[in-house]
Design a protein around this motif. Sequence first.
Motif, PDB file in Angstrom:
ATOM      1  N   PRO A   1       1.057  -0.880   0.104  1.00 36.71           N
ATOM      2  CA  PRO A   1       0.111  -0.392   0.655  1.00 36.71           C
ATOM      3  C   PRO A   1       1.019   0.892  -0.049  1.00 36.71           C
ATOM      4  N   LEU A   2       0.524   2.385  -0.770  1.00 35.97           N
ATOM      5  CA  LEU A   2       1.172   3.425  -0.686  1.00 35.97           C
ATOM      6  C   LEU A   2       0.089   4.664  -1.250  1.00 35.97           C
ATOM      7  N   ALA A   3       0.670   5.894  -0.818  1.00 35.69           N
ATOM      8  CA  ALA A   3       0.283   6.835  -0.464  1.00 35.69           C
ATOM      9  C   ALA A   3       0.806   7.928  -1.630  1.00 35.69           C
ATOM     10  N   VAL A   4       0.555   8.515  -2.342  1.00 29.35           N
ATOM     11  CA  VAL A   4       1.022   9.196  -3.272  1.00 29.35           C
ATOM     12  C   VAL A   4       0.214  10.749  -3.732  1.00 29.35           C
ATOM     13  N   LYS A   5       1.295  11.937  -2.850  1.00 28.51           N
ATOM     14  CA  LYS A   5       0.731  12.849  -3.221  1.00 28.51           C
ATOM     15  C   LYS A   5       1.190  13.604  -4.276  1.00 28.51           C
ATOM     16  N   ILE A   6       0.267  14.538  -4.071  1.00 23.34           N
ATOM     17  CA  ILE A   6       0.148  15.254  -5.674  1.00 23.34           C
ATOM     18  C   ILE A   6       0.172  16.921  -5.542  1.00 23.34           C
TER      19      ILE A   6
ATOM     20  N   GLN B   1      16.654   5.145  14.892  1.00 22.84           N
ATOM     21  CA  GLN B   1      17.140   5.202  16.623  1.00 22.84           C
ATOM     22  C   GLN B   1      16.067   5.723  17.224  1.00 22.84           C
ATOM     23  N   ILE B   2      15.484   6.987  16.831  1.00 21.56           N
ATOM     24  CA  ILE B   2      15.228   7.137  18.251  1.00 21.56           C
ATOM     25  C   ILE B   2      14.220   6.006  17.893  1.00 21.56           C
ATOM     26  N   PRO B   3      13.360   6.288  20.090  1.00 22.16           N
ATOM     27  CA  PRO B   3      12.226   4.747  19.595  1.00 22.16           C
ATOM     28  C   PRO B   3      11.276   5.189  19.860  1.00 22.16           C
ATOM     29  N   ASN B   4       9.937   4.415  19.413  1.00 23.11           N
ATOM     30  CA  ASN B   4       8.942   4.988  18.973  1.00 23.11           C
ATOM     31  C   ASN B   4       8.812   6.055  18.328  1.00 23.11           C
ATOM     32  N   ILE B   5       9.880   6.386  17.289  1.00 22.42           N
ATOM     33  CA  ILE B   5       8.275   6.902  15.998  1.00 22.42           C
ATOM     34  C   ILE B   5       9.341   6.646  14.538  1.00 22.42           C
ATOM     35  N   ARG B   6       7.917   6.308  13.697  1.00 23.32           N
ATOM     36  CA  ARG B   6       7.873   6.000  12.607  1.00 23.32           C
ATOM     37  C   ARG B   6       7.933   6.592  11.444  1.00 23.32           C
ATOM     38  N   PHE B   7       8.717   6.287  10.588  1.00 20.32           N
ATOM     39  CA  PHE B   7       8.638   6.798   8.667  1.00 20.32           C
ATOM     40  C   PHE B   7       8.347   6.256   7.986  1.00 20.32           C
ATOM     41  N   PRO B   8       7.871   7.043   6.997  1.00 20.34           N
ATOM     42  CA  PRO B   8       7.789   5.797   5.643  1.00 20.34           C
ATOM     43  C   PRO B   8       9.162   5.019   4.826  1.00 20.34           C
TER      44      PRO B   8
ATOM     45  N   ASP C   1       5.327   4.817   1.583  1.00 24.29           N
ATOM     46  CA  ASP C   1       3.985   3.930   2.158  1.00 24.29           C
ATOM     47  C   ASP C   1       3.418   4.207   2.818  1.00 24.29           C
ATOM     48  N   TRP C   2       2.460   3.748   2.612  1.00 22.18           N
ATOM     49  CA  TRP C   2       0.995   4.387   2.772  1.00 22.18           C
ATOM     50  C   TRP C   2       1.629   3.729   4.786  1.00 22.18           C
ATOM     51  N   MET C   3       1.158   4.769   5.611  1.00 23.51           N
ATOM     52  CA  MET C   3       0.954   4.323   6.710  1.00 23.51           C
ATOM     53  C   MET C   3       0.315   4.810   7.491  1.00 23.51           C
TER      54      MET C   3
END
Length: 434
Positions: free
Chosen positions: A144-149, A212-219, A234-236
């Motif tokens: 699943p993906l997110a596409v920003k236009i 390496q920062i705990p409890n944070i995610r990135f696409p 990535d779709w988050m």
Amino acid sequence: MKRLDSIPTNKIDRVAKLVTTGVKVGGNYLKYYGSKMVNPELTKDTLHQENAADIYDGLKELKGSALKVAQMLSMEKNLLPQSYVEKFSLSQFSVPPLSAPLVLKTFRKYFGADPHVLFDEFSPDSINAASIGQVHKAAKDGKPLAVKIQYPGVRDSISTDIAIVKPIAIRMFNLQGTSDEYFQEIEDKLTEETDYTLELEQSEFVRKACAQIPNIRFPQYYPKLSCEKIITMDWMEGIHLSEYCKQSHSQEERNCIGQALFNFYMFQIHKLKFFHADPHPGNFLVDDRGNLIAIDFGCMKKIPDSFYTPYFELIAKGTLENEALFRQKLTELEVLKADDSPADADFFAGLFRELLQVFTRPYQSETFDFSDKSFTDAIAALSEKFANDKTLRKMNGNRGSKHFIYVNRMFFGLYSLLADLGSMIKINDYERIG
């Protein structure tokens, strides 16, 4: 929701839209004062609601930097009536989207193909729409993906919007002399936000540097499915931070998310000297495991050592207690000037001391409770005091390095988000990272 088939981009059309909005606001005032004559007990609540709605309706059709202003103002909860904050908050992720033909036109222009050729699945309806672009859900190879236009014409309208706002701001804030560098800083940052190739590079840099920062995610981002006006990531799965704050959650989880947010910013500021300068809740999600997700890195700011060093020396407790050193740092940061009269120097030194005594309160102890209402009340009281200070209105408001604009915006936004979360924060926890 209404879909837009076009966005005004030339100066005449954009000015005309603003004038039309101004006429509506003027009519609201006439209606209010007419009703006030009949009912002296009438408050301005309805007036604020109508004005906020009319101003937002005008800005959301202009999109771009005009709507970006509303997005920035939505974070200034101590400066605007609540009606404006609530309405302008919609600019973070909920504005009229582009129509399907405009979306297809953008893909054909930059990829030479429709989105259904590039992706296995592509939703023609946007999921979120904000000031500069809108997001569609897609899928490729089972992912699943997110596409920003990006909205068409956004970059072309930036200089026009700045030209419209500049004389108003100069008059409102009594900016004299070298205020051009402030407007250039804002225009440069807005222009950077319209370059999705640059955003992709910045996003991947932050994702790797802050992994390496705990409890944070990135696409993850996908260069082959991205270009200067389209970016694929990535779709988050998660809910916007503003929605999370309205829900019932344990204090432990709120502390955890707030700590991740605080560590994220302090790590960038102190270890990268390159930070995410757009801290509004529309740029953050929370997943079902209580992790923070950061999703937008179009607005990033580099801090030169010539600003970083005196800025953080200025807010140190020892500096605040040493008058000579305090004024030296204010001079290095261009707050105090060589040609200031003694009275002017005393006035601005006193003003900044009062500001810093409030804003540096979190850094005077090992932990700080951002749910402490006395802290947010103190900020609100300062905002009201300076807004009504007749002496300050007469002074030249052109004070301080241009770097203050986005550094201060970051701190204001971060404080606002942490107050909404009501988090207890370990101030120096970020030092153990990396």
